[in-house]
Structure formats: structure tokens, C-alpha cells
Write an enzyme that holds these catalytic residues in place. Structure first.
Site, PDB file in Angstrom:
ATOM      1  N   ALA A 117     -13.875  14.391  -3.867  1.00 37.48           N
ATOM      2  CA  ALA A 117     -12.988  15.091  -2.930  1.00 37.48           C
ATOM      3  C   ALA A 117     -12.376  16.316  -3.590  1.00 37.48           C
ATOM      4  O   ALA A 117     -12.249  17.380  -2.966  1.00 37.48           O
ATOM      5  CB  ALA A 117     -11.897  14.152  -2.439  1.00 37.48           C
ATOM      6  N   ARG A 118     -12.011  16.191  -4.867  1.00 35.95           N
ATOM      7  CA  ARG A 118     -11.429  17.337  -5.586  1.00 35.95           C
ATOM      8  C   ARG A 118     -12.472  18.433  -5.787  1.00 35.95           C
ATOM      9  O   ARG A 118     -12.161  19.619  -5.683  1.00 35.95           O
ATOM     10  CB  ARG A 118     -10.862  16.879  -6.928  1.00 35.95           C
ATOM     11  CG  ARG A 118      -9.601  16.022  -6.791  1.00 35.95           C
ATOM     12  CD  ARG A 118      -8.833  15.943  -8.102  1.00 35.95           C
ATOM     13  NE  ARG A 118      -9.620  15.322  -9.152  1.00 35.95           N
ATOM     14  CZ  ARG A 118      -9.694  14.006  -9.345  1.00 35.95           C
ATOM     15  NH1 ARG A 118      -9.055  13.182  -8.528  1.00 35.95           N
ATOM     16  NH2 ARG A 118     -10.415  13.513 -10.330  1.00 35.95           N
ATOM     17  N   HIS A 132     -18.116   4.765   4.089  1.00 34.14           N
ATOM     18  CA  HIS A 132     -18.645   5.955   4.748  1.00 34.14           C
ATOM     19  C   HIS A 132     -18.902   5.739   6.234  1.00 34.14           C
ATOM     20  O   HIS A 132     -18.516   6.554   7.070  1.00 34.14           O
ATOM     21  CB  HIS A 132     -19.943   6.412   4.076  1.00 34.14           C
ATOM     22  CG  HIS A 132     -19.737   7.070   2.755  1.00 34.14           C
ATOM     23  ND1 HIS A 132     -20.767   7.616   2.011  1.00 34.14           N
ATOM     24  CD2 HIS A 132     -18.606   7.286   2.029  1.00 34.14           C
ATOM     25  CE1 HIS A 132     -20.285   8.128   0.896  1.00 34.14           C
ATOM     26  NE2 HIS A 132     -18.986   7.936   0.878  1.00 34.14           N
ATOM     27  N   ASP A 137     -26.143   6.039  -6.304  1.00 32.07           N
ATOM     28  CA  ASP A 137     -25.355   7.119  -6.897  1.00 32.07           C
ATOM     29  C   ASP A 137     -26.215   8.253  -7.423  1.00 32.07           C
ATOM     30  O   ASP A 137     -25.861   9.426  -7.267  1.00 32.07           O
ATOM     31  CB  ASP A 137     -24.479   6.568  -8.023  1.00 32.07           C
ATOM     32  CG  ASP A 137     -23.176   7.329  -8.151  1.00 32.07           C
ATOM     33  OD1 ASP A 137     -23.048   8.140  -9.082  1.00 32.07           O
ATOM     34  OD2 ASP A 137     -22.290   7.153  -7.298  1.00 32.07           O
ATOM     35  N   TYR A 139      -6.093   7.305   7.071  1.00 28.74           N
ATOM     36  CA  TYR A 139      -7.202   8.113   7.563  1.00 28.74           C
ATOM     37  C   TYR A 139      -7.050   8.386   9.061  1.00 28.74           C
ATOM     38  O   TYR A 139      -7.311   9.493   9.532  1.00 28.74           O
ATOM     39  CB  TYR A 139      -8.531   7.417   7.293  1.00 28.74           C
ATOM     40  CG  TYR A 139      -8.790   7.119   5.830  1.00 28.74           C
ATOM     41  CD1 TYR A 139      -8.384   8.013   4.838  1.00 28.74           C
ATOM     42  CD2 TYR A 139      -9.433   5.948   5.423  1.00 28.74           C
ATOM     43  CE1 TYR A 139      -8.616   7.754   3.495  1.00 28.74           C
ATOM     44  CE2 TYR A 139      -9.670   5.682   4.082  1.00 28.74           C
ATOM     45  CZ  TYR A 139      -9.257   6.581   3.127  1.00 28.74           C
ATOM     46  OH  TYR A 139      -9.481   6.323   1.801  1.00 28.74           O
ATOM     47  N   LYS A 166     -22.974  11.802   0.220  1.00 25.66           N
ATOM     48  CA  LYS A 166     -24.085  10.883  -0.026  1.00 25.66           C
ATOM     49  C   LYS A 166     -23.591   9.693  -0.878  1.00 25.66           C
ATOM     50  O   LYS A 166     -22.611   9.838  -1.622  1.00 25.66           O
ATOM     51  CB  LYS A 166     -25.240  11.629  -0.706  1.00 25.66           C
ATOM     52  CG  LYS A 166     -24.898  12.257  -2.074  1.00 25.66           C
ATOM     53  CD  LYS A 166     -25.005  11.261  -3.180  1.00 25.66           C
ATOM     54  CE  LYS A 166     -24.304  11.708  -4.427  1.00 25.66           C
ATOM     55  NZ  LYS A 166     -24.061  10.588  -5.365  1.00 25.66           N
ATOM     56  N   SER A 203      -5.193   9.754   2.395  1.00 24.03           N
ATOM     57  CA  SER A 203      -5.443   8.689   1.438  1.00 24.03           C
ATOM     58  C   SER A 203      -4.727   7.449   1.957  1.00 24.03           C
ATOM     59  O   SER A 203      -3.842   7.539   2.816  1.00 24.03           O
ATOM     60  CB  SER A 203      -4.900   9.060   0.050  1.00 24.03           C
ATOM     61  OG  SER A 203      -4.949   7.957  -0.827  1.00 24.03           O
ATOM     62  N   ARG A 204      -5.102   6.292   1.455  1.00 21.45           N
ATOM     63  CA  ARG A 204      -4.366   5.081   1.812  1.00 21.45           C
ATOM     64  C   ARG A 204      -2.991   5.065   1.148  1.00 21.45           C
ATOM     65  O   ARG A 204      -2.135   4.265   1.486  1.00 21.45           O
ATOM     66  CB  ARG A 204      -5.175   3.852   1.421  1.00 21.45           C
ATOM     67  CG  ARG A 204      -6.433   3.674   2.272  1.00 21.45           C
ATOM     68  CD  ARG A 204      -7.263   2.502   1.839  1.00 21.45           C
ATOM     69  NE  ARG A 204      -8.378   2.278   2.749  1.00 21.45           N
ATOM     70  CZ  ARG A 204      -9.315   1.352   2.564  1.00 21.45           C
ATOM     71  NH1 ARG A 204      -9.267   0.580   1.485  1.00 21.45           N
ATOM     72  NH2 ARG A 204     -10.293   1.207   3.442  1.00 21.45           N
TER      73      ARG A 204
END
Length: 338
Positions: A16-17, A80, A179, A59, A98, A36-37
Site C-alpha cells: 500500500a505504501r 482480496h 507471492d 474498510y 496480485k 485500515s482496521r
């Protein structure tokens, strides 16, 4: 900026960053909100990237907010599908990091909802939009390396992380295939076309996820690709496309290559510089915004049918090596749910 695209980001982790950093390098992109939670994490993230973005502690709160054009899903892999469905139900266009989802069944539900609502949806396979990939496709199309028949690609790293880390944690979708393996798989199919046959092997680690996987694909056009991914070996991370007259290599590391080298059977060699903008994610932002502004529902460079096909290939690889996740056993809400 009158034509600015206003982005919301779900998640505040490393990816995200990286995405938020890329938004800074796209003139007509605006980070409008982050969720964010943990509200504290969202507020810290917003402050890190300029302080003008709204911070949300859930969210759904972000998705219900006005003034958001596109949502980038940057949560852990198993979230996702749920998060993408939430965003689509809220009427937002969506860019999903992804792997798109954990399996084909989830992916089909997300795509079905996007199509029924006529909302933009795209898999964030950022390497598809880098200049190096564009150059490789141009070289292939020119006929310089002849008829293309083979792709060989590897992606191996040796993370300094314990079994609780997301890379190894099955509850977070850990494993080398999801990943890392998705990268060579995606590029191989983009260059050689749909997959007709799959042969895979893997080594499973102590947490039950794959720590090393290799797979050979026979493509419908007759080409072969040989791909591997690993958490146990630091590989060159190169991708080579070979044809009847020579080959072109996306130089280390292929997923962020800044040059490609052509080598021909007659001994001729040349290297083409292919620098990318910012941290590389800039190009997928530009493409997502181009499609959104043009009223497209998907990107021509990463069509939804291809995303679905790739999820099906990974499902079969996992079946062959005996790798399953909780996501394979649970059911999502129906895609048409309000």
C-alpha cells in the site's frame, strides 16, 4: 485538478505504501482516502503521504464515503475477494493487488459482480505495464528473434522472516507460488498465450505452504514455458524469451527490468535501455486511470478473462503439489448480493 482521479486504498502495509508513493508521481492522481482496521494506522499512513487523505478505521467506512473514484485493494491475499466485492457493491471501480484472489471460484465471483454492475476492475500486475515488457513485445512482433517458442523465468528470494510472517503463514495466503510465481506465470502467458497443459512440483515448508515451486507449461500455440519460484534460493530473477533466430532477455530483475538484451544466432547482440517512472507502480496507475477516464471496464493489457485463466492455472498447480488454503473451503456471499 479538474480531471484528477481520486483513489482510496484499503490496507496500510508495504505494498500500500509503494502504491501511495507511486500516486505522488502521477500528476492527475490523488490519494483521497485510506482505510485500515486500526484508525491509528490509517491516520499515520495518511500523514506519511501528505496528510490530505481521509483516514478511516474500517474498510466499509471508506467505501461508503463520497469522492472516491477508484479503490486499490492492498489487504492480505485471503481478503482480496471479500474486499473487492465490498468495493464493487459500493459502486467503486477496483484495482486488486496480485494475486487477484486465492482461487478461481473467488475470482469468478468478483468478475461477475463487476460485469453486472458495469464497473471498472483490473488486476494490479504492474510488470505488464513496464517499458521493458512493452519493448519485449515490440521485439517479438518485429520478427527479430524469429518464431517464439520458449520462455524461461525464475523468481527466487531468501526472506529473513520467521514462520509467522505472512510469506509463510497459510492464514495470510503465504507461499512462493502466490507471492512470486504469479509473476513469471503472468508474463509467460502474456507472451506465449493460453495454457493447454501444466506439470508442477513443489517443496512444502513446515507451515504447509510451498517454499519452492517449479512448473512447466505447454501453451496452446505450441510454445513451452519453464518457470520457478522460491523462498529458499536467491535466483537471478531473469526472464528469457527464445525464438528460432535468437532470444531477448529481461535483465535482472525481470519484474523491474531497466534494460533488455537481444542476442541473435549470427552473434549480434544489443541492449535497449527501458527505464521506468518512479518506483514502477506508476505505469499501472496511469493505465488504470486511462481506462477509467475512457469509460473502459477492464484493461486491454490485463483482460479479466486472462486473470481468470491465470487463477485457474494456479489452482491446478496447487492441486498437483497438494497445497490448499482455508479460502478453498469457505464460500463467499453471492456476487449479486446487495
Amino acid at each position: 485538478m479538474a480531471n484528477a482521479v481520486r483513489w482510496g486504498i484499503l490496507g496500510t502495509g508495504k505494498i500500500a505504501r509503494a502504491f501511495a508513493s507511486a500516486l505522488k508521481d502521477v500528476p492527475d492522481a490523488v490519494l483521497a482516502a485510506v482505510a485500515s482496521r486500526s484508525l491509528d494506522k490509517a491516520q499515520a499512513f495518511a500523514q506519511e503521504f501528505g496528510g490530505s487523505a481521509a483516514a478511516h478505521g474500517s474498510y466499509q467506512e471508506l467505501l461508503d464515503a463520497a469522492g472516491i473514484d477508484l479503490v486499490y485493494v492492498a489487504t492480505p491475499h485471503p481478503q482480496h475477494a471479500d474486499n473487492a466485492l465490498m468495493a464493487l457493491r459500493a459502486g467503486k471501480g477496483v484495482l486488486v493487488e496480485k494475486p487477484f484472489t486465492m482461487n478461481l471460484r473467488e475470482a469468478e465471483q468478483v468478475v461477475t459482480l463487476a460485469r453486472s454492475r458495469r464497473l471498472f476492475l483490473m488486476e494490479a500486475m504492474w510488470t505488464r505495464y513496464l517499458p521493458a515488457f512493452d519493448e519485449v513485445r515490440r521485439i517479438i512482433a518485429s520478427g527479430e528473434i524469429g518464431t517464439v517458442r520458449q520462455v524461461v523465468a525464475d523468481f527466487g528470494i531468501t526472506p529473513n522472516a520467521g514462520p509467522e510472517h505472512r510469506l509463510y503463514n497459510p492464514e495470510l495466503g503465504g507461499g512462493a507460488l502466490l507471492d512470486l510465481g504469479i509473476y513469471p506465470l503472468s508474463i509467460a502467458t502474456a507472451l506465449l498465450g493460453p495454457v493447454a497443459e501444466i506439470k508442477a512440483q513443489a517443496a512444502l515448508g513446515e507451515t504447509g505452504v510451498d517454499v519452492q515451486t517449479g512448473f512447466t507449461l505447454r501453451h496452446e500455440g505450441g510454445g513451452l514455458s519453464v518457470c520457478s519460484c522460491s523462498f529458499q534460493a536467491r535466483t537471478p530473477c531473469e526472464l528469457t524469451v527464445s525464438g528460432s533466430r535468437g532470444h531477448v532477455r529481461m535483465n535482472t530483475m525481470f519484474h523491474r527490468a531497466t534494460s533488455v538484451t537481444v542476442s541473435l544466432a549470427d552473434g549480434g547482440t544489443r541492449t535497449v535501455d527501458t527505464p521506468y517512472l518512479g518506483n514502477g507502480y506508476v505505469h499501472e496507475v496511469i493505465e488504470a486511470q486511462r481506462c477509467f477516464n475512457a469509460g473502459l471496464l477492464e484493461s486491454p493489457g490485463m483482460k479479466l478473462e486472462e486473470t481468470l485463466a491465470l487463477m485457474g492455472v494456479m489452482d491446478e498447480i496447487r492441486r498437483q503439489v497438494g497445497l490448499a488454503y482455508e479460502s478453498d473451503r469457505r464460500s463467499l456471499r453471492p456476487a449479486h448480493a446487495a
